[in-house]
Design a protein around this motif. Structure first.
Motif, short mmCIF file in Angstrom:
data_model
loop_
_atom_site.label_atom_id
_atom_site.label_comp_id
_atom_site.label_asym_id
_atom_site.label_seq_id
_atom_site.Cartn_x
_atom_site.Cartn_y
_atom_site.Cartn_z
N THR A 1 -1.58 9.36 13.39
CA THR A 1 -2.72 8.19 13.81
C THR A 1 -1.97 6.78 13.31
N LEU A 2 -1.85 6.74 12.17
CA LEU A 2 -1.41 5.53 11.62
C LEU A 2 0.08 5.20 12.24
N LEU A 3 0.97 6.13 12.44
CA LEU A 3 2.15 6.08 12.88
C LEU A 3 2.03 5.19 14.42
N ALA A 4 1.11 5.92 15.08
CA ALA A 4 0.93 5.54 16.40
C ALA A 4 0.44 3.88 16.39
N ALA A 5 -0.56 3.48 15.54
CA ALA A 5 -0.93 2.22 15.36
C ALA A 5 0.26 1.43 15.05
N ARG A 6 1.23 1.60 14.33
CA ARG A 6 2.28 0.76 13.96
C ARG A 6 3.39 0.69 15.29
N VAL A 7 3.17 1.61 15.92
CA VAL A 7 3.96 1.60 17.11
C VAL A 7 3.46 0.29 17.95
N ALA B 1 -4.24 -3.45 17.07
CA ALA B 1 -3.36 -2.69 16.59
C ALA B 1 -3.65 -2.62 14.98
N MET B 2 -3.94 -3.72 14.37
CA MET B 2 -3.99 -4.00 13.10
C MET B 2 -5.57 -3.08 12.52
N VAL B 3 -6.47 -3.28 13.43
CA VAL B 3 -7.57 -2.77 12.94
C VAL B 3 -7.41 -0.98 13.24
N GLY B 4 -6.66 -0.79 14.27
CA GLY B 4 -6.39 0.69 14.46
C GLY B 4 -5.64 1.46 13.22
N SER B 5 -4.70 0.51 12.52
CA SER B 5 -3.93 0.88 11.50
C SER B 5 -5.08 0.98 10.25
N ALA B 6 -6.02 0.37 10.15
CA ALA B 6 -7.17 0.48 9.08
C ALA B 6 -7.87 1.44 9.05
N VAL B 7 -8.18 1.98 10.52
CA VAL B 7 -9.25 3.13 10.69
C VAL B 7 -8.53 4.54 10.74
N ALA B 8 -7.23 4.50 10.61
CA ALA B 8 -6.46 5.81 10.92
C ALA B 8 -6.75 6.95 10.03
N ARG C 1 -7.53 0.27 3.44
CA ARG C 1 -7.88 -0.26 4.82
C ARG C 1 -8.30 -1.32 5.19
N VAL C 2 -9.06 -1.99 4.20
CA VAL C 2 -9.46 -3.29 4.33
C VAL C 2 -8.09 -4.24 4.24
N SER C 3 -7.34 -3.97 3.38
CA SER C 3 -6.10 -4.77 3.13
C SER C 3 -5.15 -4.70 4.68
N PHE C 4 -5.31 -4.00 5.38
CA PHE C 4 -4.79 -3.92 6.76
C PHE C 4 -5.63 -4.77 7.66
N ASN D 1 0.77 -1.25 0.12
CA ASN D 1 -0.03 0.02 -0.15
C ASN D 1 0.79 1.23 0.12
N ALA D 2 2.09 1.22 -0.31
CA ALA D 2 2.94 2.50 -0.27
C ALA D 2 2.55 3.54 -1.04
N ASP D 3 1.96 3.06 -2.32
CA ASP D 3 1.57 4.23 -3.26
C ASP D 3 0.41 4.94 -2.79
N SER D 4 -0.63 4.01 -2.41
CA SER D 4 -1.96 4.54 -1.77
C SER D 4 -1.68 5.29 -0.42
N LEU D 5 -0.71 5.00 0.36
CA LEU D 5 -0.52 5.94 1.46
C LEU D 5 0.36 7.19 1.18
N GLU D 6 1.20 7.17 0.24
CA GLU D 6 1.69 8.10 -0.19
C GLU D 6 0.76 9.33 -0.88
N GLN D 7 -0.26 8.62 -1.44
CA GLN D 7 -1.27 9.67 -2.21
C GLN D 7 -2.08 10.23 -1.11
N VAL D 8 -2.74 9.37 -0.30
CA VAL D 8 -3.77 9.65 0.76
C VAL D 8 -3.31 10.76 1.91
N PHE D 9 -2.06 10.34 2.20
CA PHE D 9 -1.44 11.25 3.28
C PHE D 9 -0.36 12.22 2.95
N GLY D 10 0.10 12.14 1.63
CA GLY D 10 1.01 13.04 1.21
C GLY D 10 2.45 12.67 1.61
#
Length: 491
Positions: free
Chosen positions: A114-120, A102-109, A178-181, A46-55
């Protein structure tokens, strides 16, 4: 259909590992490692998607992966202590429940922060998986079979990473990133339930699962079965280091003394450093590999995930070879087979990877990358089995914690460094992958260093094996005669 096709396959698997009880243990421990690999694959997918969604840029993606490893590194040492003193199956189950949350937390970030906190939060499973799995392998299986059976367990990382790539790629394409997480929380919950039901083995190798049809050990105070380790000592004619033979119960040692003892074992230092350097490269490839393949070779994500499966076949072949070759070497009189095989594999990996990274043809690259990945994977089963040979059983959890801490530091650094080299040093503004290509080539150097360190460990390994055996024998003798060492069996 199940009776005709499923049953024969299950029976073959049972024969390969030595029975149904062993197959159950190996499958569950492999699934623990698989979950971690599948999770890390989702970031790459999801690197491409994350880069586009969160800049974001490559450095931010590297930070997301590194955050998981850093959290695991900080929790590793206490996890090692808990591994040696608590019920390991329940410890794993509890950590996986938190991991699923935490995986669900990543999906709803809703933001990068917020995504970084879930990854921690996801670092928890990385902290407990390494020490607990290594300790359980030591207590479930005898020394002579550990490298072989460890290979099956470590295949879980291959399966999880490949499965994560393929399934998460298709879920992201059909639904969303999000579903893929989030989907990984479901197998996590199931695995936690299965682990709670798994019997905890007795400590010190006295609860090992015998091969089906063989009688299990019956003397509760005997030293654990260490046939392969004793063969190493006999072949090398090694003597223990008297000053390092333990005369106390290692499970009751204070944490600072236990870690100090482990780090005085010369082969341990060499092996954990070599392992960390190998994982440094692997972590970088896992984080940016799919992004590199899609843009550098000009293929779509679905095609790229298929290429990953081909490379995964090379990794599986490497795991099988790495698990079996050391025992072949020992039978031919080479005491250091569990160290020599990883040394040769790591030294050969970099020259094989380099042309695969340099070429722009996927047809030429995939065979080279598959062989290189297989060589990298071949080092893991013998190195993991050898670490159990050179450490007294009561310190297995803390020893693996020290290794996991070093590995986590490498995994924390690698994605950040790969991203930084790609985006800021080797400016790839004109090409999506020119910077990544240069980063991959530069970071092949640690693989060569890992191979050289493994060669140095050939000199220290047999004597450290003799020292660990002497410590285990001393503890068993004091237990049998009612000495001051009092065993405490977890679970």
């Amino acid at each position: 259909m199940r009776t005709l096709k499923g049953e024969p396959f299950r029976r073959r698997a049972e024969r390969a590992v030595g029975g149904r009880a062993r197959l159950r243990v190996i499958t569950l421990l492999a699934m623990v490692i698989a979950l971690d690999g599948a999770d890390k694959a989702t970031i790459s997918v999801n690197a491409d998607s994350l880069e586009q969604v969160f800049g974001l840029n490559h450095t931010h993606i590297g930070l997301l992966v590194s955050a998981t490893s850093l959290a695991g590194a900080l929790a590793t040492l206490p996890a090692g202590v808990l591994t040696d003193r608590t019920t390991r199956t329940r410890l794993l189950a509890g950590s996986i429940v938190l991991w699923s949350v935490a995986m669900v937390g990543s999906a709803v970030a809703g933001s990068f922060e917020t995504l970084l906190a879930a990854r921690v939060g996801l670092g928890v499973v990385a902290a407990t998986a390494g020490p607990a799995v290594a300790s359980l392998v030591g207590d479930y299986f005898p020394s002579g079979e550990r490298a072989h059976l460890y290979g099956y367990i470590l295949a879980g990382e291959l399966f999880g990473t490949g499965f994560g790539y393929v399934v998460s790629t298709n879920i992201a394409a059909l639904l969303s990133w999000r579903v893929s997480f989030a989907w990984l929380a479901l197998p996590g919950a199931l695995l936690a339930w299965l682990l709670v039901r798994l019997p905890e083995p007795r400590r010190g190798g006295r609860g090992q699962l015998a091969r089906e049809g063989q009688r299990p050990p019956t003397a509760p105070d005997a030293a654990p079965a260490t046939g392969s380790a004793r063969a190493v000592v006999r072949t090398a004619r090694s003597e223990p280091r008297p000053e390092q033979v333990l005369r106390e119960d290692p499970r009751t040692m204070p944490a600072h003394r236990a870690f100090a003892y482990i780090l005085r074992i010369r082969t341990v230092l060499l092996m954990i450093t070599a392992s960390a350097l190998a994982y440094f490269f692997f972590a970088g490839v896992r984080s940016f590999g799919l992004l590199f393949v899609t843009h550098h070779y000009g293929v779509g994500r679905s095609t790229a995930s298929g290429l990953v499966v081909v490379i995964g076949a090379g990794i599986l072949a490497g795991l099988v070879a790495g698990a079996r070759l050391p025992d072949v070497a020992l039978r031919h009189g080479h005491a250091g087979g569990r160290v020599l095989v990883p040394a040769v594999a790591l030294l050969a990996a970099a020259p094989v990877f380099a042309p695969g990274i340099l070429t722009s043809s996927a047809l030429l690259a995939v065979p080279l990358l598959a062989v290189g990945a297989g060589l990298l994977a071949a080092a893991n089963p013998p190195l993991d089995a050898a670490r159990l040979d050179i450490v007294p059983p009561g310190l297995w959890g803390r020893s693996e914690a020290a290794r996991t801490l070093t590995r986590s530091a490498a995994e924390t650094t690698a994605p950040l460094l790969f991203g930084f080299l790609s985006s800021d040093v080797f400016d790839d503004s004109g090409s999506r992958t020119e910077g990544l290509q240069m980063a991959f080539l530069v970071c092949l150097v640690p693989l060569l260093a890992a191979g050289l360190l493994s060669l140095v460990a050939l000199r220290t390994y047999p004597r450290d094996v003799a020292t660990a055996l002497a410590s285990a024998d001393a503890e068993a003798a004091e237990k049998k005669t009612g000495g001051r060492v009092q065993g405490r069996e977890a679970g």
